[in-house]
Motif scaffolding. Structure first.
Motif, PDB file in Angstrom:
ATOM      1  N   LYS A 137      29.457  25.370 -20.630  1.00  0.00           N
ATOM      2  CA  LYS A 137      27.770  25.488 -20.659  1.00  0.00           C
ATOM      3  C   LYS A 137      27.574  26.407 -22.719  1.00  0.00           C
ATOM      4  N   VAL A 138      25.825  25.756 -22.536  1.00  0.00           N
ATOM      5  CA  VAL A 138      25.484  25.911 -23.664  1.00  0.00           C
ATOM      6  C   VAL A 138      24.481  26.969 -24.019  1.00  0.00           C
ATOM      7  N   LYS A 139      24.644  27.724 -24.909  1.00  0.00           N
ATOM      8  CA  LYS A 139      23.254  28.227 -25.299  1.00  0.00           C
ATOM      9  C   LYS A 139      22.984  28.084 -26.336  1.00  0.00           C
ATOM     10  N   ARG A 140      22.095  27.961 -26.348  1.00  0.00           N
ATOM     11  CA  ARG A 140      21.019  27.389 -27.597  1.00  0.00           C
ATOM     12  C   ARG A 140      20.243  28.503 -27.901  1.00  0.00           C
ATOM     13  N   ASN A 141      20.219  27.813 -29.262  1.00  0.00           N
ATOM     14  CA  ASN A 141      19.701  29.425 -30.386  1.00  0.00           C
ATOM     15  C   ASN A 141      18.080  28.858 -30.187  1.00  0.00           C
TER      16      ASN A 141
ATOM     17  N   ARG B 233      36.925  20.871 -32.486  1.00  0.00           N
ATOM     18  CA  ARG B 233      35.931  19.768 -33.541  1.00  0.00           C
ATOM     19  C   ARG B 233      35.178  19.690 -32.848  1.00  0.00           C
ATOM     20  N   VAL B 234      33.261  19.887 -32.378  1.00  0.00           N
ATOM     21  CA  VAL B 234      32.914  19.750 -31.365  1.00  0.00           C
ATOM     22  C   VAL B 234      31.931  18.070 -32.370  1.00  0.00           C
ATOM     23  N   VAL B 235      31.337  17.849 -31.347  1.00  0.00           N
ATOM     24  CA  VAL B 235      30.752  15.756 -31.172  1.00  0.00           C
ATOM     25  C   VAL B 235      29.318  16.347 -30.454  1.00  0.00           C
ATOM     26  N   THR B 236      27.719  16.332 -31.886  1.00  0.00           N
ATOM     27  CA  THR B 236      26.845  15.517 -30.877  1.00  0.00           C
ATOM     28  C   THR B 236      26.262  14.644 -31.327  1.00  0.00           C
ATOM     29  N   PRO B 237      25.585  14.167 -31.206  1.00  0.00           N
ATOM     30  CA  PRO B 237      24.161  13.151 -31.414  1.00  0.00           C
ATOM     31  C   PRO B 237      24.211  13.016 -32.921  1.00  0.00           C
ATOM     32  N   ARG B 238      24.351  13.576 -33.526  1.00  0.00           N
ATOM     33  CA  ARG B 238      24.052  14.393 -35.209  1.00  0.00           C
ATOM     34  C   ARG B 238      25.230  14.306 -36.156  1.00  0.00           C
ATOM     35  N   GLY B 239      26.236  13.867 -35.269  1.00  0.00           N
ATOM     36  CA  GLY B 239      27.659  14.063 -36.393  1.00  0.00           C
ATOM     37  C   GLY B 239      28.671  14.955 -35.274  1.00  0.00           C
ATOM     38  N   VAL B 240      29.619  14.831 -36.148  1.00  0.00           N
ATOM     39  CA  VAL B 240      30.783  15.444 -35.629  1.00  0.00           C
ATOM     40  C   VAL B 240      31.464  16.939 -36.763  1.00  0.00           C
ATOM     41  N   SER B 241      31.547  17.740 -36.136  1.00  0.00           N
ATOM     42  CA  SER B 241      31.737  19.259 -36.508  1.00  0.00           C
ATOM     43  C   SER B 241      32.671  19.106 -38.294  1.00  0.00           C
ATOM     44  N   ASN B 242      32.360  20.590 -39.101  1.00  0.00           N
ATOM     45  CA  ASN B 242      34.083  20.469 -39.346  1.00  0.00           C
ATOM     46  C   ASN B 242      34.881  21.172 -38.961  1.00  0.00           C
ATOM     47  N   ALA B 243      36.218  21.019 -38.935  1.00  0.00           N
ATOM     48  CA  ALA B 243      37.406  21.631 -37.833  1.00  0.00           C
ATOM     49  C   ALA B 243      37.411  22.988 -37.892  1.00  0.00           C
ATOM     50  N   LEU B 244      37.653  23.969 -37.072  1.00  0.00           N
ATOM     51  CA  LEU B 244      38.302  25.301 -36.909  1.00  0.00           C
ATOM     52  C   LEU B 244      40.066  25.058 -35.890  1.00  0.00           C
ATOM     53  N   GLN B 245      40.573  26.594 -36.667  1.00  0.00           N
ATOM     54  CA  GLN B 245      41.723  26.154 -36.191  1.00  0.00           C
ATOM     55  C   GLN B 245      41.839  27.515 -34.963  1.00  0.00           C
ATOM     56  N   PHE B 246      42.459  26.389 -34.076  1.00  0.00           N
ATOM     57  CA  PHE B 246      42.963  27.593 -32.972  1.00  0.00           C
ATOM     58  C   PHE B 246      44.188  27.947 -33.032  1.00  0.00           C
TER      59      PHE B 246
ATOM     60  N   SER C 186      31.307  29.113 -31.948  1.00  0.00           N
ATOM     61  CA  SER C 186      29.784  29.142 -32.644  1.00  0.00           C
ATOM     62  C   SER C 186      29.351  29.061 -33.538  1.00  0.00           C
ATOM     63  N   GLY C 187      28.587  28.426 -33.860  1.00  0.00           N
ATOM     64  CA  GLY C 187      27.569  27.699 -35.399  1.00  0.00           C
ATOM     65  C   GLY C 187      26.533  27.463 -34.531  1.00  0.00           C
ATOM     66  N   LYS C 188      25.689  25.968 -35.830  1.00  0.00           N
ATOM     67  CA  LYS C 188      25.407  26.239 -35.882  1.00  0.00           C
ATOM     68  C   LYS C 188      24.453  24.229 -35.462  1.00  0.00           C
ATOM     69  N   PHE C 189      23.242  24.108 -34.966  1.00  0.00           N
ATOM     70  CA  PHE C 189      23.065  23.212 -34.549  1.00  0.00           C
ATOM     71  C   PHE C 189      23.720  22.161 -33.305  1.00  0.00           C
ATOM     72  N   LEU C 190      24.468  23.328 -32.371  1.00  0.00           N
ATOM     73  CA  LEU C 190      25.660  22.988 -32.060  1.00  0.00           C
ATOM     74  C   LEU C 190      25.233  22.322 -29.578  1.00  0.00           C
ATOM     75  N   ARG C 191      23.519  22.507 -30.204  1.00  0.00           N
ATOM     76  CA  ARG C 191      23.250  22.567 -28.537  1.00  0.00           C
ATOM     77  C   ARG C 191      23.182  21.407 -27.703  1.00  0.00           C
ATOM     78  N   ASP C 192      23.368  20.527 -28.635  1.00  0.00           N
ATOM     79  CA  ASP C 192      23.383  18.571 -28.135  1.00  0.00           C
ATOM     80  C   ASP C 192      24.842  18.628 -27.808  1.00  0.00           C
ATOM     81  N   ALA C 193      26.096  19.479 -27.877  1.00  0.00           N
ATOM     82  CA  ALA C 193      27.508  18.856 -28.104  1.00  0.00           C
ATOM     83  C   ALA C 193      27.986  18.059 -26.557  1.00  0.00           C
ATOM     84  N   THR C 194      28.614  17.115 -27.221  1.00  0.00           N
ATOM     85  CA  THR C 194      28.845  15.989 -26.407  1.00  0.00           C
ATOM     86  C   THR C 194      30.221  16.392 -25.581  1.00  0.00           C
ATOM     87  N   GLN C 195      31.244  16.283 -26.834  1.00  0.00           N
ATOM     88  CA  GLN C 195      33.002  16.098 -26.809  1.00  0.00           C
ATOM     89  C   GLN C 195      33.065  18.260 -27.430  1.00  0.00           C
TER      90      GLN C 195
END
Length: 818
Positions: A100-104, A142-155, A77-86
């Motif tokens: 699956k992508v659930k858009r806000n 991390r989540v990759v979108t056309p607008r950048g790479v997100s911060n990292a969260l642990q798993f 979950s997060g912000k601006f992940l709707r166009d995630a590619t990787q």
């Protein structure tokens, strides 16, 4: 864009704009509609909507963990992940696929000036395939979108079956049933919530209940309680390491038991999550020795619980093994992994402590740079070492224990050849002792080591070294995710850690840059530990992401030193709504004086909003004006001032002399989202002022008599001003001291004069003489002063290298009271 003349041509022609086709209208064409359509088309071009280029932000991962050799589904979950590619993972043995992508939900308006945001989050459903050989422990997503790479969260990858708590389970009777061993993923969902779990255990099992909460970012301050099936309390623990609860419990009889989890202060909520591992879990408590030399063979003794007979290991350290601390785990015969435990690798010769050495006369010999591995065992044990040093020799005596998970809280004392205490230390880094000492005389010195609380045992190991300083440095970056717009630049703040007095310049560069991306080459001067580096993207740079690395290079005694940062995720995105350009390529600022920066704002597309400016990278005690460029304007002047005033006494503090890298940052808000751009970096050179002035006190009150409103007797032949001067004597005096702080080689006379003094306030004519640092001035108050507060200064004038230099004191507050 079409102009009015082009509209007229179209209106008077029956031909298309194409050069190879002719269109003949068979009926009269409705030109008024055509003109209206063109007008609306042009209007549409001129009102193109400006949108923020949102940066992806990852907020949560659920579940937080998975067992290796399994395939699970997680939600990101997060912000601006709707166009995630990787999805990027830090391990090749964890493969992530977006399912699956659930858009806000969004809201749009027919007009302008309205922006709405629904306070939900984008959500990604991700399939994770965890390999059977995936290392147990923490990995990053991390989540990759056309607008950048997100911060990292642990798993977290575990080797235990994962169980998710099922609510409600507040009582023993409603406890979730689990089979051991297992890891429970739970949440104290509301204030006062209690989670209960029932399990069956055999007699003589040595169970460990290991809860992680604060250590994984939760707010839960946990307390664990073990009950019998009848509700009898058998054990309880509220805190252990890092406030997370831990219980060891030996089962006294076969049967069912219940474990309850709650918050110590009865709090709760979504942020009060936890992981609780239960079972005969292997735990390493101590090893000895705590480290070894690269290229050596070692026998390491292990102490712990549930290790299934493992009490030692043979360790071969490769000559090319990286120097520093590495973590290891023990996997027992039942395929369970222990906790992580640190092991230190060094390049120095190593020895083991030889007992008995608990009195000074029986000290072990220690050579400079040699590492001794010792043990404070039993309780109240003392260890002594003797070392031969030369006069004026400087050594760093460092004891490492706490950093290697030892329980030793060491005190280190050094005695001279006569037996007198020279220096001691307790806590320098955590509870580890470090002494940096230059020995005044040659001879044999003795080092004493003990636990501050007199404790000891197999878990109280240490490593001791007395060595000359070995200057070195490390480089780090403030962020590992960057975005740069085409035709613009982004700023990367860099920090340098200087070790053992390293005082050389360091050159920065960026490796692995893609085509049409450039980076500034910056030198961090010997006296500095921070710098800014800029990365710029050409207008044709590819819209994509890549990883780059910051490289820092220096030389010491002819040896080239290269240190590198962690990988940085760099994304190129499209042109920003505005761009900032500084007119200056560099700027000089004299301590205590002012300088100006001239900035141009280039607006893109249809952006007309305000831009708030700030200067980043400024050294301490340089103050900037930070203006805002308002709508309709495209330029600004920023003032820099090279002085700050601290404390009630307004003591002036100036920035350190040197060369600094700075940039101007501009921020605005578009669609409720922040948009920030930066100028390229320039050099700010701070030059040293020959002197600064301080006044003490900076507040002075004068109590004057109430004014007599009757007219005074006039003296014949005197003008009005002369009448006042003749008739008025000072009704109050005070001594204010002006102190000069001289810098560099300036020793000359400083002529003092008043600034902004009102009629009725005077000061004695006293200067600060050659080689002196202060002067006492007499302030005199006259009766014609009004009942109010005045702000005055004292100005100092001097000739420096044949040029006049003027310096002012802080403001002096004069209060007139009647």
């Amino acid at each position: 864009m079409l102009t009015g003349s082009w509209l007229q041509i179209l209106a008077n022609s029956r031909y298309s704009l194409s050069s190879n086709r002719t269109v003949i209208f068979p009926v009269p064409f409705p030109w008024h509609y055509f003109r209206l359509g063109c007008f609306l088309f042009i209007l549409g071009l001129s009102t193109t909507r400006i949108s923020a280029q949102e940066s992806p932000q990852l907020i949560s991962v659920l579940p937080l963990a998975g067992q290796r050799d399994t395939e699970i589904v997680i939600r990101l979950s997060g912000k601006f992940l709707r166009d995630a590619t990787q999805i990027l993972t830090s391990s090749e043995q964890i493969v992530a696929t977006i399912e699956k992508v659930k858009r806000n939900p969004t809201v749009s308006f027919s007009g302008q000036g309205l922006v709405a945001e629904i306070p939900n989050q984008d959500e990604l459903t991700v399939n994770l395939l965890i390999d059977a050989n995936s290392p147990v422990g923490t990995h990053m997503l991390r989540v990759v979108t056309p607008r950048g790479v997100s911060n990292a969260l642990q798993f977290i990858v575990s080797d235990l079956p994962e169980f998710t708590e099922i609510e409600p389970n507040p009582e023993i009777d409603s406890a979730n049933s689990i089979s051991l061993p297992a890891t429970i993923n739970g949440t104290i969902e509301a204030p006062g919530d209690v989670d209960s779990f029932k399990f069956w255990a055999k007699k003589d099992q040595h169970l460990i209940f290991d809860l992680s909460a604060i250590s994984i970012g939760s707010k839960l301050d946990s307390i664990l309680t073990i009950y019998s099936e009848k509700g009898e309390v058998l054990g309880q623990n509220d805190t252990s390491t890092s406030l997370d609860a831990n219980i060891e419990f030996k089962i006294v009889a076969d049967g069912n038991y219940v474990l309850q989890v709650k918050d110590l202060r009865y709090r709760g909520g979504k942020q009060f999550f936890y992981r609780l591992s239960i079972g005969e879990l292997p735990r390493v408590d101590a090893i000895f020795p705590l480290g070894g030399k690269a290229g050596s063979e070692n026998t390491i003794a292990l102490t712990g619980r549930n290790l299934k007979g493992v009490n030692s290991m043979q360790l071969s350290i490769s000559p090319s093994a990286p120097i520093g601390i590495q973590q290891f785990r023990v996997t027992t015969s039942d395929d369970l992994s222990s906790n992580e435990f640190p092991f230190s690798i060094n390049a120095y010769n190593e020895i083991l402590e030889t007992e008995p050495n608990n009195v000074s006369a029986m000290s072990n010999s220690l050579l400079p740079s040699q590492i001794v591995n010792g043990l404070i065992d039993p309780a109240k044990d003392l260890d002594y070492y003797k070392i031969e040093v030369k006069s004026k020799e400087r050594l760093l005596i460092e004891l490492t224990a706490d950093r290697l998970n030892s329980q030793l809280d060491a005190v280190v004392q050094i005695f001279d050849p006569k037996g007198d205490l020279v220096v001691d230390n307790d806590d320098a880094i955590g509870s580890d002792a470090i002494i940096d000492h230059t020995f005044s005389t040659s001879g044999e010195y003795v080092i004493e080591i003990r636990d501050i609380n007199g404790r000891g045992g197999k878990t109280y190991g240490y490593r001791l070294q007395a060595r000359p300083l070995t200057p070195d440095f490390l480089v780090s970056v403030d962020t590992d995710t960057l975005r740069v717009n085409r035709r613009s630049c982004t700023i990367l703040p860099v920090s340098l850690m200087r070790i053992d007095g390293f005082d050389q310049a360091v050159q920065l560069s960026v490796l692995n840059l893609p085509p049409r991306i450039t980076a500034s080459k910056i030198i961090i001067e010997p006296s500095q530990n921070r710098a800014l580096l800029s990365l710029s993207a050409d207008k044709t740079a590819e819209l994509n992401w890549t990883t780059v690395i910051l490289s820092a290079t220096s030389n010491l005694a002819g040896d080239r030193m290269v240190r590198k940062s962690r990988p940085i995720y760099l994304t190129v995105i499209d042109t920003a709504p505005f761009r900032l350009t500084l007119a200056e390529l560099s700027v000089n600022l004299l301590q205590t004086k002012s300088a100006k920066l001239h900035l141009k704002l280039e607006r893109q597309s249809n952006f007309t909003g305000p831009v708030k400016l700030s200067v980043i990278g400024l050294p301490t005690n340089v103050i900037s004006s930070d203006p805002t460029i308002t709508s309709g304007h495209n330029q600004a002047v920023i003032s820099l001032r090279g002085i700050n005033f601290v404390a009630r006494e307004l003591f002036p503090v100036v920035p350190a002399k040197g060369r600094y890298t700075i940039s101007v940052s501009g921020s605005t808000t578009i669609d409720n989202q922040p948009v920030t751009q930066s100028s390229t970096i320039i050099v700010l050179a701070i030059d040293e002022a020959p002197f600064t002035l301080t006044a003490t006190p900076v507040i002075q009150s004068f109590v004057l008599p109430i004014k007599d409103e009757s007219q005074p007797e006039q003296i014949e032949g005197l003008e009005e001003v002369e009448q006042i001067t003749t008739q008025t004597e000072p009704v109050g005096t005070a001594i204010i001291e002006i102190i000069a702080t001289r810098q560099g080689n300036f020793t000359g006379t400083i002529d003092l004069s008043p600034v902004n003094f009102p009629d009725g306030l005077s000061v004695s004519n006293v200067d600060i003489q050659d080689q002196e640092d202060k002067a006492s001035l007499t302030f005199s108050a006259y009766s014609q002063l009004e009942t109010k507060t005045y702000k005055v200064k004292i100005s100092g004038h001097a000739m420096v290298n044949g040029q006049p230099f003027i310096q002012e004191s802080p403001e002096i507050t004069i209060k007139i009271i009647r």
